[in-house]
Design a protein around this motif. Structure first.
Motif, PDB file in Angstrom:
ATOM      1  N   ASN A  49      22.728 -21.892  21.669  1.00  0.00           N
ATOM      2  CA  ASN A  49      22.787 -22.644  22.925  1.00  0.00           C
ATOM      3  C   ASN A  49      24.180 -22.672  23.548  1.00  0.00           C
ATOM      4  O   ASN A  49      24.393 -23.312  24.571  1.00  0.00           O
ATOM      5  CB  ASN A  49      22.277 -24.076  22.720  1.00  0.00           C
ATOM      6  CG  ASN A  49      23.113 -24.840  21.708  1.00  0.00           C
ATOM      7  OD1 ASN A  49      23.635 -24.246  20.769  1.00  0.00           O
ATOM      8  ND2 ASN A  49      23.229 -26.138  21.889  1.00  0.00           N
ATOM      9  N   SER A  50      25.135 -21.985  22.941  1.00  0.00           N
ATOM     10  CA  SER A  50      26.477 -21.863  23.510  1.00  0.00           C
ATOM     11  C   SER A  50      27.205 -20.748  22.774  1.00  0.00           C
ATOM     12  O   SER A  50      26.723 -20.228  21.756  1.00  0.00           O
ATOM     13  CB  SER A  50      27.249 -23.173  23.386  1.00  0.00           C
ATOM     14  OG  SER A  50      27.626 -23.413  22.037  1.00  0.00           O
ATOM     15  N   LYS A  51      28.380 -20.403  23.276  1.00  0.00           N
ATOM     16  CA  LYS A  51      29.162 -19.333  22.638  1.00  0.00           C
ATOM     17  C   LYS A  51      29.617 -19.725  21.233  1.00  0.00           C
ATOM     18  O   LYS A  51      29.805 -18.863  20.373  1.00  0.00           O
ATOM     19  CB  LYS A  51      30.373 -18.993  23.502  1.00  0.00           C
ATOM     20  CG  LYS A  51      30.039 -18.246  24.775  1.00  0.00           C
ATOM     21  CD  LYS A  51      31.304 -17.900  25.536  1.00  0.00           C
ATOM     22  CE  LYS A  51      30.982 -17.109  26.807  1.00  0.00           C
ATOM     23  NZ  LYS A  51      32.209 -16.774  27.573  1.00  0.00           N
ATOM     24  N   THR A  52      29.804 -21.019  21.016  1.00  0.00           N
ATOM     25  CA  THR A  52      30.315 -21.477  19.722  1.00  0.00           C
ATOM     26  C   THR A  52      29.207 -21.895  18.758  1.00  0.00           C
ATOM     27  O   THR A  52      29.485 -22.231  17.615  1.00  0.00           O
ATOM     28  CB  THR A  52      31.272 -22.662  19.927  1.00  0.00           C
ATOM     29  OG1 THR A  52      30.592 -23.722  20.609  1.00  0.00           O
ATOM     30  CG2 THR A  52      32.483 -22.237  20.762  1.00  0.00           C
ATOM     31  N   ALA A  53      27.974 -21.873  19.234  1.00  0.00           N
ATOM     32  CA  ALA A  53      26.854 -22.300  18.380  1.00  0.00           C
ATOM     33  C   ALA A  53      26.469 -21.209  17.391  1.00  0.00           C
ATOM     34  O   ALA A  53      26.844 -20.037  17.532  1.00  0.00           O
ATOM     35  CB  ALA A  53      25.654 -22.660  19.246  1.00  0.00           C
ATOM     36  N   THR A  54      25.707 -21.582  16.396  1.00  0.00           N
ATOM     37  CA  THR A  54      25.139 -20.597  15.468  1.00  0.00           C
ATOM     38  C   THR A  54      24.277 -19.620  16.261  1.00  0.00           C
ATOM     39  O   THR A  54      23.411 -20.033  17.034  1.00  0.00           O
ATOM     40  CB  THR A  54      24.262 -21.298  14.416  1.00  0.00           C
ATOM     41  OG1 THR A  54      25.056 -22.249  13.700  1.00  0.00           O
ATOM     42  CG2 THR A  54      23.668 -20.289  13.454  1.00  0.00           C
ATOM     43  N   PRO A  55      24.528 -18.333  16.128  1.00  0.00           N
ATOM     44  CA  PRO A  55      23.749 -17.369  16.913  1.00  0.00           C
ATOM     45  C   PRO A  55      22.301 -17.269  16.456  1.00  0.00           C
ATOM     46  O   PRO A  55      21.973 -17.594  15.305  1.00  0.00           O
ATOM     47  CB  PRO A  55      24.492 -16.047  16.674  1.00  0.00           C
ATOM     48  CG  PRO A  55      25.168 -16.232  15.351  1.00  0.00           C
ATOM     49  CD  PRO A  55      25.550 -17.677  15.292  1.00  0.00           C
ATOM     50  N   ILE A  56      21.453 -16.819  17.343  1.00  0.00           N
ATOM     51  CA  ILE A  56      20.051 -16.600  16.997  1.00  0.00           C
ATOM     52  C   ILE A  56      19.954 -15.360  16.121  1.00  0.00           C
ATOM     53  O   ILE A  56      20.449 -14.289  16.468  1.00  0.00           O
ATOM     54  CB  ILE A  56      19.196 -16.419  18.261  1.00  0.00           C
ATOM     55  CG1 ILE A  56      19.224 -17.692  19.114  1.00  0.00           C
ATOM     56  CG2 ILE A  56      17.756 -16.055  17.904  1.00  0.00           C
ATOM     57  CD1 ILE A  56      18.523 -17.560  20.451  1.00  0.00           C
ATOM     58  N   LYS A  57      19.316 -15.509  14.990  1.00  0.00           N
ATOM     59  CA  LYS A  57      19.128 -14.387  14.077  1.00  0.00           C
ATOM     60  C   LYS A  57      17.679 -14.349  13.613  1.00  0.00           C
ATOM     61  O   LYS A  57      16.960 -15.360  13.669  1.00  0.00           O
ATOM     62  CB  LYS A  57      20.045 -14.521  12.868  1.00  0.00           C
ATOM     63  CG  LYS A  57      21.533 -14.426  13.194  1.00  0.00           C
ATOM     64  CD  LYS A  57      22.371 -14.554  11.935  1.00  0.00           C
ATOM     65  CE  LYS A  57      23.861 -14.453  12.242  1.00  0.00           C
ATOM     66  NZ  LYS A  57      24.686 -14.597  11.009  1.00  0.00           N
ATOM     67  N   ASN A  58      17.268 -13.195  13.158  1.00  0.00           N
ATOM     68  CA  ASN A  58      15.925 -13.032  12.592  1.00  0.00           C
ATOM     69  C   ASN A  58      14.822 -13.460  13.553  1.00  0.00           C
ATOM     70  O   ASN A  58      13.817 -14.058  13.146  1.00  0.00           O
ATOM     71  CB  ASN A  58      15.798 -13.828  11.279  1.00  0.00           C
ATOM     72  CG  ASN A  58      16.829 -13.399  10.244  1.00  0.00           C
ATOM     73  OD1 ASN A  58      17.090 -12.215  10.092  1.00  0.00           O
ATOM     74  ND2 ASN A  58      17.411 -14.376   9.558  1.00  0.00           N
ATOM     75  N   MET A  59      15.021 -13.163  14.829  1.00  0.00           N
ATOM     76  CA  MET A  59      13.955 -13.439  15.796  1.00  0.00           C
ATOM     77  C   MET A  59      12.773 -12.509  15.498  1.00  0.00           C
ATOM     78  O   MET A  59      12.971 -11.308  15.291  1.00  0.00           O
ATOM     79  CB  MET A  59      14.467 -13.206  17.220  1.00  0.00           C
ATOM     80  CG  MET A  59      13.421 -13.428  18.296  1.00  0.00           C
ATOM     81  SD  MET A  59      14.088 -13.173  19.964  1.00  0.00           S
ATOM     82  CE  MET A  59      14.912 -14.757  20.232  1.00  0.00           C
ATOM     83  N   PRO A  60      11.556 -13.029  15.436  1.00  0.00           N
ATOM     84  CA  PRO A  60      10.395 -12.187  15.145  1.00  0.00           C
ATOM     85  C   PRO A  60      10.287 -11.016  16.123  1.00  0.00           C
ATOM     86  O   PRO A  60      10.581 -11.162  17.320  1.00  0.00           O
ATOM     87  CB  PRO A  60       9.214 -13.155  15.313  1.00  0.00           C
ATOM     88  CG  PRO A  60       9.807 -14.505  15.060  1.00  0.00           C
ATOM     89  CD  PRO A  60      11.200 -14.447  15.607  1.00  0.00           C
ATOM     90  N   GLU A  61       9.877  -9.881  15.658  1.00  0.00           N
ATOM     91  CA  GLU A  61       9.791  -8.683  16.498  1.00  0.00           C
ATOM     92  C   GLU A  61       8.830  -8.877  17.672  1.00  0.00           C
ATOM     93  O   GLU A  61       9.005  -8.290  18.731  1.00  0.00           O
ATOM     94  CB  GLU A  61       9.349  -7.486  15.655  1.00  0.00           C
ATOM     95  CG  GLU A  61      10.419  -6.980  14.694  1.00  0.00           C
ATOM     96  CD  GLU A  61       9.995  -5.711  13.991  1.00  0.00           C
ATOM     97  OE1 GLU A  61       8.927  -5.152  14.349  1.00  0.00           O
ATOM     98  OE2 GLU A  61      10.718  -5.265  13.078  1.00  0.00           O
TER      99      GLU A  61
END
Length: 239
Positions: free
Chosen positions: A154-166
């Protein structure tokens, strides 16, 4: 010194006629100039795709938002507008505005993830079925519920989105009521060329994500803690 020959009545009338004719031409030229300067063609003539617009198609004012679904700041603005959709559409009607979304995969370039590209392709597949807004609102809601509301991506400093379902973007479309043609389009990347073309065109105008071109008001960026009041300030700045 010889005396001047008196001007005949016919010559005087001819001279007055020429002056009147020249004056008329000048007045006509000025009228055409003023009319062309004040007349503004409909915003629809500048739109890239009417299927990604909202508002009166004959409106004179044209508001453009360059965005990417994987841009959290873009999503904050769009979600604020979505949550006040009735007020937003009334604003457009009251101020003669046609609002256009130009959705790109701008954030894909230079990144390791294809999430931005996949999201844009799915949205463009929805455009093909004239279901862009259904898909766009569903995607904003899903991203917020699944990630942004949990402090992820939700921001540049937030935990990035990973392992998004294909099949993440595909499932959003199915839940939004899109059918077999949409599924085929997404799975076979049929809209990839269209997305690339839109993104390359957008790169000539967008200075970041999001970029707003609201008539003479142009700016980029939106605060991750902002809401409808700040969105209204941006909208009003273009009037």
């Amino acid at each position: 010194m010889s005396a001047k020959t008196p001007t005949s009545k016919s010559e005087t009338i001819a001279r007055i006629g020429r002056i009147a004719l020249i004056s008329g031409i000048v007045i006509l030229f000025l009228a055409v100039f003023v009319l062309s300067a004040t007349h503004k063609s409909p915003a629809s003539e500048q739109v890239w795709d009417m299927r990604t617009t909202v508002g009166n198609q004959d409106a004179k004012k044209h508001y453009i938002m360059y965005t990417d679904l994987m841009c959290p700041y873009c999503d904050v603005f769009s979600r604020a507008v979505m949550e006040h959709q009735e007020e937003f559409e009334q604003f457009l009607a009251d101020n003669d505005i046609l609002f256009e979304i130009r959705l790109t995969d701008m954030l894909y370039y230079g990144a390791d993830s294809t999430m931005s590209q996949d999201a844009a392709e799915a949205a463009q597949c929805a455009v093909r079925e004239d279901k862009f807004w259904d898909y766009y609102h569903a995607a904003l809601t899903a991203l917020y519920d699944d990630y942004h509301s949990k402090g992820i991506g939700n921001s540049k400093t937030a935990t990035p989105i990973k392992n998004m379902p294909e099949d993440y973007w595909l499932e959003i479309g199915i839940e939004a009521g899109l059918g077999d043609e949409f599924e085929k389009c997404v799975q076979e990347h049929e809209s990839a060329d269209e997305v690339e073309e839109i993104t390359m065109k957008a790169s000539q105008f967008a200075e970041g994500m999001p970029t707003f071109v609201f008539e003479k008001f142009k700016t980029s960026g939106f605060g991750d803690t902002w809401g409808w009041e700040e969105a209204k300030e941006f909208l009003n700045a273009g009037i």
